[in-house]
Write a protein that holds these residues in place. Structure first.
Motif, PDB file in Angstrom:
ATOM      1  N   ARG A 109     -77.386  56.074  53.057  1.00 52.01           N
ATOM      2  CA  ARG A 109     -78.766  56.572  53.023  1.00 52.01           C
ATOM      3  C   ARG A 109     -78.948  57.821  53.878  1.00 52.01           C
ATOM      4  NH1 ARG A 109     -82.509  52.730  56.760  1.00 52.01           N
ATOM      5  NH2 ARG A 109     -81.070  52.455  58.487  1.00 52.01           N
ATOM      6  N   SER A 110     -80.063  58.483  53.626  1.00 52.36           N
ATOM      7  CA  SER A 110     -80.392  59.683  54.399  1.00 52.36           C
ATOM      8  C   SER A 110     -80.746  59.296  55.833  1.00 52.36           C
ATOM      9  CB  SER A 110     -81.583  60.375  53.736  1.00 52.36           C
ATOM     10  OG  SER A 110     -82.263  61.168  54.656  1.00 52.36           O
ATOM     11  N   CYS A 113     -84.265  58.175  56.159  1.00 48.93           N
ATOM     12  CA  CYS A 113     -84.613  57.073  55.239  1.00 48.93           C
ATOM     13  C   CYS A 113     -85.831  56.289  55.760  1.00 48.93           C
ATOM     14  CB  CYS A 113     -83.417  56.129  55.101  1.00 48.93           C
ATOM     15  SG  CYS A 113     -83.765  54.691  54.080  1.00 48.93           S
ATOM     16  N   PRO A 114     -86.848  56.131  54.911  1.00 49.89           N
ATOM     17  CA  PRO A 114     -88.035  55.402  55.362  1.00 49.89           C
ATOM     18  C   PRO A 114     -87.947  53.884  55.119  1.00 49.89           C
ATOM     19  CG  PRO A 114     -88.462  56.380  53.214  1.00 49.89           C
ATOM     20  CD  PRO A 114     -87.040  56.698  53.555  1.00 49.89           C
ATOM     21  N   ALA A 115     -86.854  53.437  54.506  1.00 49.17           N
ATOM     22  CA  ALA A 115     -86.761  52.014  54.131  1.00 49.17           C
ATOM     23  C   ALA A 115     -86.457  51.127  55.338  1.00 49.17           C
ATOM     24  CB  ALA A 115     -85.663  51.845  53.086  1.00 49.17           C
ATOM     25  N   LEU A 122     -81.174  46.502  52.867  1.00 52.78           N
ATOM     26  CA  LEU A 122     -82.158  47.583  52.958  1.00 52.78           C
ATOM     27  C   LEU A 122     -83.037  47.589  51.707  1.00 52.78           C
ATOM     28  CD1 LEU A 122     -82.457  50.050  55.006  1.00 52.78           C
ATOM     29  CD2 LEU A 122     -81.545  51.403  53.117  1.00 52.78           C
ATOM     30  N   CYS A 124     -84.695  49.699  49.574  1.00 51.66           N
ATOM     31  CA  CYS A 124     -84.781  51.123  49.221  1.00 51.66           C
ATOM     32  C   CYS A 124     -86.107  51.412  48.513  1.00 51.66           C
ATOM     33  CB  CYS A 124     -83.605  51.486  48.314  1.00 51.66           C
ATOM     34  SG  CYS A 124     -83.720  53.144  47.630  1.00 51.66           S
ATOM     35  N   ARG A 125     -86.753  52.500  48.930  1.00 53.98           N
ATOM     36  CA  ARG A 125     -88.030  52.864  48.296  1.00 53.98           C
ATOM     37  C   ARG A 125     -87.845  53.909  47.203  1.00 53.98           C
ATOM     38  NH1 ARG A 125     -92.112  53.859  53.353  1.00 53.98           N
ATOM     39  NH2 ARG A 125     -91.621  51.989  54.539  1.00 53.98           N
ATOM     40  N   GLU A 126     -86.608  54.217  46.886  1.00 60.19           N
ATOM     41  CA  GLU A 126     -86.300  55.229  45.855  1.00 60.19           C
ATOM     42  C   GLU A 126     -87.084  56.509  46.130  1.00 60.19           C
ATOM     43  OE1 GLU A 126     -86.465  53.592  41.871  1.00 60.19           O
ATOM     44  OE2 GLU A 126     -85.478  51.748  42.520  1.00 60.19           O
ATOM     45  N   CYS A 127     -87.031  56.936  47.402  1.00 61.95           N
ATOM     46  CA  CYS A 127     -87.840  58.086  47.823  1.00 61.95           C
ATOM     47  C   CYS A 127     -87.232  59.419  47.408  1.00 61.95           C
ATOM     48  CB  CYS A 127     -88.016  58.052  49.342  1.00 61.95           C
ATOM     49  SG  CYS A 127     -86.493  58.478  50.225  1.00 61.95           S
ATOM     50  N   GLY A 128     -85.963  59.422  47.018  1.00 58.54           N
ATOM     51  CA  GLY A 128     -85.337  60.666  46.566  1.00 58.54           C
ATOM     52  C   GLY A 128     -84.629  61.445  47.669  1.00 58.54           C
ATOM     53  N   LEU A 129     -84.677  60.940  48.898  1.00 60.73           N
ATOM     54  CA  LEU A 129     -83.998  61.664  49.985  1.00 60.73           C
ATOM     55  C   LEU A 129     -82.481  61.522  49.916  1.00 60.73           C
ATOM     56  CD1 LEU A 129     -86.276  60.985  53.112  1.00 60.73           C
ATOM     57  CD2 LEU A 129     -85.835  63.185  51.998  1.00 60.73           C
ATOM     58  N   CYS A 130     -81.998  60.491  49.239  1.00 59.00           N
ATOM     59  CA  CYS A 130     -80.551  60.358  49.042  1.00 59.00           C
ATOM     60  C   CYS A 130     -80.298  59.812  47.646  1.00 59.00           C
ATOM     61  CB  CYS A 130     -79.920  59.469  50.117  1.00 59.00           C
ATOM     62  SG  CYS A 130     -80.196  57.720  49.845  1.00 59.00           S
ATOM     63  N   VAL A 132     -78.949  57.047  46.797  1.00 64.27           N
ATOM     64  CA  VAL A 132     -78.933  55.586  46.678  1.00 64.27           C
ATOM     65  C   VAL A 132     -80.052  55.088  45.755  1.00 64.27           C
ATOM     66  CG1 VAL A 132     -79.302  53.439  47.986  1.00 64.27           C
ATOM     67  CG2 VAL A 132     -77.817  55.204  48.904  1.00 64.27           C
ATOM     68  N   GLY A 133     -81.235  55.682  45.911  1.00 65.70           N
ATOM     69  CA  GLY A 133     -82.382  55.236  45.115  1.00 65.70           C
ATOM     70  C   GLY A 133     -82.104  55.357  43.620  1.00 65.70           C
TER      71      GLY A 133
HETATM   72  S1  SF4 Z   1     -83.540  56.767  48.374  1.00 66.80           S
HETATM   73 FE1  SF4 Z   1     -83.699  54.745  49.336  1.00 66.80          FE
HETATM   74  S2  SF4 Z   1     -81.930  54.613  50.717  1.00 66.80           S
HETATM   75 FE2  SF4 Z   1     -82.195  56.795  50.176  1.00 66.80          FE
HETATM   76  S3  SF4 Z   1     -83.453  57.590  51.830  1.00 66.80           S
HETATM   77 FE3  SF4 Z   1     -84.870  56.973  50.188  1.00 66.80          FE
HETATM   78  S4  SF4 Z   1     -85.449  54.878  50.689  1.00 66.80           S
HETATM   79 FE4  SF4 Z   1     -83.650  55.373  51.923  1.00 66.80          FE
END
Ligand code: SF4
Length: 232
Positions: A109-110, A113-115, A122, A124-130, A132-133
């Motif tokens: 994750r970034s 990461c706000p999760a 974890l 994941c909020r699928e926020c788009g910062l990495c 993983v989402g």
């Molecule tokens: S996409 Fe998910 S794991 Fe990646 S930074 Fe956002 S919340 Fe975190």
């Protein structure tokens, strides 16, 4: 006449047997080395069952031989993971996706990461910062349970809770190797995907390989458009 004289035939036999065993081990090691170098260079595995058994049986010695010929420990581990994946592939394909799970480490994750962590890893909020989402979204579209975890204790807990028959383990080389070995001890079919960059934070998964592995055994009509390019 010395005290050992009556036992000389036995001592000689033991000596000869020892030389025979040592010679056999060295010949086996040399054959394994040739097969492994061929596999690394060509990307094709010959006699995977024999190679896997041999490399694991002669682990310490083979690492030494590898080093002698200029290979790193990582090359040795990579070939073990590739062998395990090759041997598990057919069985993995036969498991319905509803009985599969994916485990990936939270170090992907970034940093921002706000999760938060909850009892299944974890969230994941699928926020788009990495990535993983997006990866998690696509894997869930395929039908996988996806866990983003801080350590192997979570894997054991989730396996106890959901009883998957097959898993994909994403992570650094040593984690993946140990994860596959642990899975085979508890009769779970595991496929490993090694990260393209290691470390403790902001590591990178080999997403192409994750998706290529994830669609194995899934009929083409059930594969989302975004993943169709991974279908052979
Ligand atoms: S996409 Fe998910 S794991 Fe990646 S930074 Fe956002 S919340 Fe975190």
């Amino acid at each position: 006449m010395t005290i050992l004289q009556p036992y000389m035939p036995v001592v000689t036999l033991i000596g000869e047997l020892t030389i025979l065993v040592v010679l056999s081990i060295f010949i086996l090691g040399f054959i394994l080395l040739i097969l492994t170098v061929h596999s690394i260079r060509s990307g094709k595995l010959l006699f995977p069952r024999f190679m896997r058994a041999g490399l694991l049986f002669l682990d310490g010695m083979m690492r030494g031989i590898f080093r002698l010929f200029g290979f790193e420990d990582n090359d040795f581990l990579k070939i073990i993971v590739t062998l395990q994946n090759t041997l598990n592939r057919k069985a993995f394909m036969a498991v319905p996706v509803s009985e599969r799970a994916v485990f990936m480490p939270q170090c992907l994750r970034s940093n921002a990461c706000p999760a938060h962590l909850h009892d299944e890893g974890l969230k994941c909020r699928e926020c788009g910062l990495c990535k993983v989402g997006e990866g998690k979204r696509l894997l869930e579209l395929l039908g996988y349970r996806v866990f983003i975890i801080p350590g192997s204790s979570f894997i054991k807990r989730m396996i106890k809770r959901y009883h998957p028959k097959a898993i994909i383990g994403v992570g650094c080389l040593i984690e993946v190797k140990e994860g596959i070995e642990m899975s085979s001890q508890i009769d779970i079919i595991a496929m490993g995907v090694v990260n393209t960059s290691d470390g403790c934070v902001e590591t990178s998964a080999d997403w192409d390989e994750v998706f290529r592995t994830a669609i194995l055994g899934i009929p083409p009509e059930k594969i989302p458009d975004e993943l169709k390019k991974y279908y052979d």
